[in-house]
Design a protein around this motif. Structure first.
Motif, PDB file in Angstrom:
ATOM      1  N   VAL A  81       3.402   2.895  -2.077  1.00  0.00           N
ATOM      2  CA  VAL A  81       3.925   4.138  -2.651  1.00  0.00           C
ATOM      3  C   VAL A  81       4.500   5.018  -1.539  1.00  0.00           C
ATOM      4  N   HIS A  82       3.744   5.145  -0.461  1.00  0.00           N
ATOM      5  CA  HIS A  82       4.207   5.972   0.651  1.00  0.00           C
ATOM      6  C   HIS A  82       5.374   5.311   1.390  1.00  0.00           C
ATOM      7  N   ILE A  85       8.552   6.079  -0.282  1.00  0.00           N
ATOM      8  CA  ILE A  85       8.968   7.447   0.012  1.00  0.00           C
ATOM      9  C   ILE A  85       9.671   7.490   1.366  1.00  0.00           C
ATOM     10  N   GLN A  88      12.962   5.832   1.049  1.00  0.00           N
ATOM     11  CA  GLN A  88      13.769   6.375  -0.051  1.00  0.00           C
ATOM     12  C   GLN A  88      14.243   5.245  -0.964  1.00  0.00           C
ATOM     13  N   SER A  97      10.425   2.968  -8.601  1.00  0.00           N
ATOM     14  CA  SER A  97       9.270   3.243  -7.751  1.00  0.00           C
ATOM     15  C   SER A  97       8.536   4.476  -8.276  1.00  0.00           C
ATOM     16  N   THR A  98       7.336   4.701  -7.779  1.00  0.00           N
ATOM     17  CA  THR A  98       6.542   5.843  -8.234  1.00  0.00           C
ATOM     18  C   THR A  98       7.268   7.158  -7.971  1.00  0.00           C
ATOM     19  N   ALA A  99       7.866   7.301  -6.783  1.00  0.00           N
ATOM     20  CA  ALA A  99       8.586   8.532  -6.458  1.00  0.00           C
ATOM     21  C   ALA A  99       9.795   8.717  -7.367  1.00  0.00           C
ATOM     22  N   GLU A 100      10.482   7.636  -7.656  1.00  0.00           N
ATOM     23  CA  GLU A 100      11.665   7.706  -8.508  1.00  0.00           C
ATOM     24  C   GLU A 100      11.279   8.109  -9.931  1.00  0.00           C
ATOM     25  N   LEU A 104       8.711  13.124  -5.955  1.00  0.00           N
ATOM     26  CA  LEU A 104       8.200  12.946  -4.597  1.00  0.00           C
ATOM     27  C   LEU A 104       6.795  13.499  -4.426  1.00  0.00           C
ATOM     28  N   GLU A 106       4.537  14.149  -6.665  1.00  0.00           N
ATOM     29  CA  GLU A 106       3.575  13.403  -7.483  1.00  0.00           C
ATOM     30  C   GLU A 106       3.262  12.042  -6.858  1.00  0.00           C
ATOM     31  N   ALA A 107       4.266  11.395  -6.257  1.00  0.00           N
ATOM     32  CA  ALA A 107       4.044  10.103  -5.617  1.00  0.00           C
ATOM     33  C   ALA A 107       3.147  10.234  -4.397  1.00  0.00           C
ATOM     34  N   LEU A 108       3.332  11.309  -3.633  1.00  0.00           N
ATOM     35  CA  LEU A 108       2.459  11.540  -2.481  1.00  0.00           C
ATOM     36  C   LEU A 108       1.004  11.696  -2.919  1.00  0.00           C
TER      37      LEU A 108
END
Length: 324
Positions: A81-82, A85, A88, A97-100, A104, A106-108
């Motif tokens: 996940v990180h 990030i 990108q 991806s989780t960030a997408e 951002l 929330e993914a962190l």
């Protein structure tokens, strides 16, 4: 309520999926949903499977290490996940991806949440002495992983960093945790020091084979097969092993072609095409594949004297030959 995927094979994987749900939750909050979305559908479950199979190789059972194995998967997925990030990268395992998908911030938080769930699972049970030793091995590997991530960012755009440097990054980012998963599983099953050290070496060599193949996949497989974006490393100007092997072997024309790409500004699709041409000209794809096979062979050699390690030997072979 979140429902886990059904793509796993055999009894071992559904049990692992259930264990992951036990530690992460069923999706009753945004944090749980984001964590579960990162975990499922699952990847190859390589590290938890290695943990369980290593326990079996020294006479233990998968049940002895199930919670610990789930913890390792949580920690591994947190790193993915990180990593997405950092890179990108909008795609992971063939989807957003989780960030997408969540954003951002929330993914962190999801990555941190998975890490905390993973630590809790690692420490959840078993003989205290064995649990503490296995946890120390795992945490030390995670520290190396962080060092590998940071070193990777430092060498972006640097074609002169050299093959040894990128091999060190691979050792830290991937091999350390695969080795720790094997060693921890053996420790928890009561292995002798000689046995769990051999399994650590096995895991590290398998991890190197796996990562070398991972670096090859953008040039040997389709996006829909790998579940990743083929141009990710190119877009990030990341000098991977096949690229550095090509740079070492290239003539002046091909070196200049690579240098142009790694100065930045080239459309990633065009850059990927140009790099693939150089990798083909120089034989770098073949050389890297041979290195993966050599690591797999070294991994199998570490299993001598462990009669319960048949599946581990098969995993080494598949890591060197994988196409996804």
């Amino acid at each position: 309520m979140f429902v886990a995927g059904t793509s796993a094979k055999g009894k071992r994987i559904p049990l692992l999926e259930a264990e992951l749900l036990r530690w992460v939750g069923s999706g009753d909050s945004l944090l749980e949903l984001a964590c579960l979305d990162a975990l499922f559908p699952p990847g190859k479950f390589l590290r938890p499977v290695l943990c369980m199979e290593s326990a079996k190789a020294v006479g233990g059972t998968a049940d002895q290490v199930l919670a610990f194995a789930a913890g390792i998967e949580c920690l591994h997925v947190a790193s993915l996940v990180h990593d997405d990030i950092i890179d990108q990268d909008p795609v992971r395992r063939g989807r957003a991806s989780t960030a997408e998908q969540y954003g951002l911030a929330e993914a962190l938080v999801a990555g941190d949440g998975l890490s905390m769930a993973g630590i809790a699972a690692l420490l959840s049970g078993g003989p205290a002495e064995h649990v503490l030793q296995a946890a120390r091995v795992t945490v030390d590997a995670l520290r190396h992983m962080c060092q590998g991530f940071m070193r990777e960012t430092e060498i972006r755009g640097d074609l002169a960093c050299g093959v040894p440097t990128v091999l060190d990054v691979m050792q830290a980012k991937t091999a350390a945790l695969t080795g720790a998963a094997c060693q921890a599983g053996a420790i928890l099953a009561g292995a002798t020091p000689k046995q769990h050290q051999a399994l650590r070496q096995y895991g590290e060599q398998l991890g190197m084979a796996f990562q070398i193949r991972d670096d090859l996949l953008p040039y040997t497989a389709e996006d829909q097969v790998t579940g990743k974006t083929a141009t990710s490393d190119v877009a990030n100007l990341q000098p991977t092993l096949p690229v550095l092997l090509a740079y070492e072997a290239a003539d002046e024309t091909d070196r200049n072609r690579l240098a142009t790409v790694f100065r930045g500004g080239t459309d990633p699709v065009i850059a990927h095409r140009d790099i693939l041409a150089v990798l083909t000209h120089t034989g770098a794809l073949t050389k890297a594949a041979e290195m993966a096979s050599s690591c797999a062979e070294q991994a199998r050699a570490e299993l001598v004297g462990l009669p319960g390690s048949t599946h581990l030997a098969e995993l080494a072979t598949s890591a060197a030959d994988r196409q996804r």
